[in-house]
Write an enzyme that holds these catalytic residues in place. Structure first.
Site, mmCIF file in Angstrom:
data_model
loop_
_atom_site.group_PDB
_atom_site.id
_atom_site.type_symbol
_atom_site.label_atom_id
_atom_site.label_comp_id
_atom_site.label_asym_id
_atom_site.label_seq_id
_atom_site.Cartn_x
_atom_site.Cartn_y
_atom_site.Cartn_z
ATOM 1 N N GLY A 188 0.797 -1.219 0.000
ATOM 2 C CA GLY A 188 0.000 0.000 0.000
ATOM 3 C C GLY A 188 0.829 1.267 0.000
ATOM 4 O O GLY A 188 0.337 2.324 -0.381
ATOM 5 N N ASP A 302 -3.721 6.521 6.695
ATOM 6 C CA ASP A 302 -3.044 5.221 6.795
ATOM 7 C C ASP A 302 -3.666 4.384 7.921
ATOM 8 O O ASP A 302 -2.982 3.612 8.576
ATOM 9 C CB ASP A 302 -1.535 5.388 7.015
ATOM 10 C CG ASP A 302 -0.776 4.063 6.932
ATOM 11 O OD1 ASP A 302 -1.247 3.154 6.214
ATOM 12 O OD2 ASP A 302 0.272 3.930 7.583
#
Length: 579
Positions: A188, A302
């Site tokens: 990611g 995040d």
């Protein structure tokens, strides 16, 4: 992806062949006999709970080490010991797998994965193995999934799941379900589009592959708006499925957690961005997504939803009982959800378990948050938010104890961060270069209140939906996965004082503690050999816990932070003295 057979005599050091290895079957995984610990979280429901009670709140103060084994490796050890009929398997950083006699600690064999010499990844850890049939399955940092002979450690075949050169490396423990081994890569932070892949356990051939970010023509693709400088953001939108999932064996449905968006800044990928920061329900035979719940839309912090929610049948919702899902999320909220047995997931309630200044409120019907945009990261502006990007609870597993009706949460409160988002037009996504939309040296991590601590152990009554007790660790983060037992004990480590602790599960009283060689950030487990109960945990500091502790210790003016935490992996096994 491709698969091939491998001659692996040079990869395995065989000290002694395991005789009469007990085959792991679908039935055994469902039953989860307490003498074994076959799955990383103990059972398919993800409870991190043991029915063993020889070690209990009355005698745990007598617990003593019975053997140790050095892994001879540094960095973060995050894998539980997994035990099958007296045989222990532990995966380590750099993709070693160690097979030991669970009673004596004597070595059977060690597998050393042949990672490329120029391999470069963010986290060189491993979070466990999969046990199925007569094989042990371990993922590699090079994006491979490897089938080992359980008796000898010889590698029998291999499948290429991800491409580490673009950032799709694997740290997750694979999950075995009905003859398939399921695993997804990280990535990611590199602009990799997340996915989960199923490998046939016998042939190492791909059975199916499902992306977490839907493509054109797939449900949810419309949540990736074709706006701004990156109208094709879905192609590299993150959503890593980088932790093992849970499984409803009665309904034959997988539940998996989906990670953060890529880049971190949501304004660079407009829309809700399914299935980022979500839990999804999947068909284990085909990989089809049958339902989902998104904890927060257009993730910009995040705050990955990487851990699948725990399955709790008979969860109370007012006056009725439901098939429930409960999950303390990285965004700092605890969620109560309902599953209908067909894949649909409905919101019941959400409550903060640590401070969150980015959410003003949750919609009482849907749980969709209303944002305070002063604390939502954007491109070109420095923004602060709490909890930090490591969340109110990061990857370390929580535990559910059906005897107490409580969930035990390794929490971190009072820690925040800030950064200035940037548009990285000088880096290509999925090129193997960091692509999160920030410069790491620009990341500022700090305490909201310098006088207060961070790490906590929280106990929540899942039916009353309220916190029962809390233990404050003080000036340290808590990176310790949790084990609870039928002996009214909660075991956890994860603090920078190196202590392994045993709490009274009902009251939170500390009943026993023991200093390990290093901080343990791996899950503690319970098992039994020849009628005797053991507790095992692997110590070994490193990766994110090491980095964040160093940053916070450098800022501390109270002298209470322990900055120097030794590294080095050691497997510790404890038991009560023989009568």
């Amino acid at each position: 992806m491709s698969s091939y057979s491998v001659s692996a005599a040079n990869l395995t050091t065989l000290n002694k062949k395991i005789e009469n290895y007990k085959t792991v079957t679908h039935t055994r995984l469902i039953e989860a006999a307490p003498e074994d610990w076959l799955l990383p979280k103990g059972n398919y429901e993800g409870w991190m709970y043991s029915k063993l009670k020889e070690i209990n709140s009355k005698n745990v103060s007598k617990l003593t080490p019975v053997w140790t084994y050095s892994t001879n490796l540094d960095s973060g050890h995050e894998a539980p010991a997994q035990i099958n009929n007296g045989v222990m398997f532990v995966s380590t950083p750099y993709n070693n797998v160690i097979a030991l006699n669970a009673k004596t600690g004597q070595l059977y064999w060690r597998y050393k994965h042949d990672n490329p010499y120029d391999l470069s990844v963010m986290h060189n850890t491993s979070r466990g193995v999969a046990l199925w049939g007569d094989k042990v399955y371990v993922a590699g940092l090079d994006g491979t999934l490897n089938a080992l002979d359980a008796a000898t450690g010889e590698r029998l075949c291999q499948s290429q799941i991800g491409d580490w050169s673009i950032g799709a490396y694997i740290t997750s423990a694979p999950t075995p379900v009905k003859g398939k081994i399921l695993v997804g890569p990280s990535g990611g932070e590199y602009g990799v589009r997340g996915f989960l892949e199923a490998m046939d356990a016998e042939t190492c051939e791909t059975a199916w592959k499902t992306y977490s970010v839907p493509g054109p023509g797939e449900a949810g693709h419309e949540t990736w708006k074709k706006e701004g400088k990156r109208p094709d953001a879905w192609k590299y939108g993150g959503g890593s499925m980088w932790m093992p999932g849970n499984y409803d064996a009665d309904e034959d449905i997988l539940y998996w957690g989906v990670g953060n968006g890529s880049p971190w800044l949501g304004d660079q990928r407009p829309g809700d961005n399914l299935y980022v920061a979500s839990s999804i329900a999947m068909d284990p035979d085909t990989g089809k997504i049958k339902g989902h719940y998104q904890y927060h839309y257009n993730d910009s912090w995040d705050w990955a939803a990487m851990n699948a929610p725990m399955l709790i049948d008979g969860l109370k919702d007012g006056e009725k009982k439901v098939k429930g899902l409960v999950s303390p999320q990285r965004n700092g909220y605890m969620y109560w959800l309902e599953r209908d047995g067909k894949g649909k997931i409905e919101y019941l309630e959400g409550k903060p378990f640590v401070a969150n200044n980015a959410f003003k409120s949750l919609d009482p019907k849907t749980g969709r948050p209303t944002y305070d945009y002063d604390h939502v990261p954007v491109t070109g502006k420095r923004v602060s938010y709490c909890p930090s990007l490591w969340g109110g609870k990061n990857w370390p597993y929580e535990s559910y104890n059906p005897d107490t009706g409580m969930m035990y949460v390794p929490a971190n409160d009072n820690i925040c961060n800030s950064f200035k988002g940037k548009f990285q037009d000088d880096v290509e996504p999925a090129s193997g270069q960091f692509w999160a939309g920030i410069d790491i040296p620009d990341l500022d991590v700090y305490l909201a209140d310098q006088s207060k601590g961070v790490g906590q152990m929280q106990a929540w009554d899942v039916n009353k939906r309220e916190k029962v007790w809390q233990h404050d660790y003080g000036k340290t983060m808590n990176w310790g996965p949790v084990l609870s037992t039928a002996g009214n004990i909660v075991f956890s480590a994860g603090t920078n004082d190196r202590m392994l602790r045993a709490f009274d599960a009902k009251t939170g009283e500390v009943l026993w503690e023991f200093p390990l060689n290093s901080t343990a950030i791996a899950p503690p487990v319970a098992y039994e050999v020849d009628g005797k109960q053991y507790i095992a945990i692997t110590a070994g500091y490193g990766v994110d816990p090491h980095w964040t502790n160093g940053v916070l210790a450098a800022k501390d003016k109270s002298g209470e932070w322990i900055a120097d935490v030794p590294e080095g992996g050691v497997i510790w096994v404890f038991a009560l003295p023989d009568a």
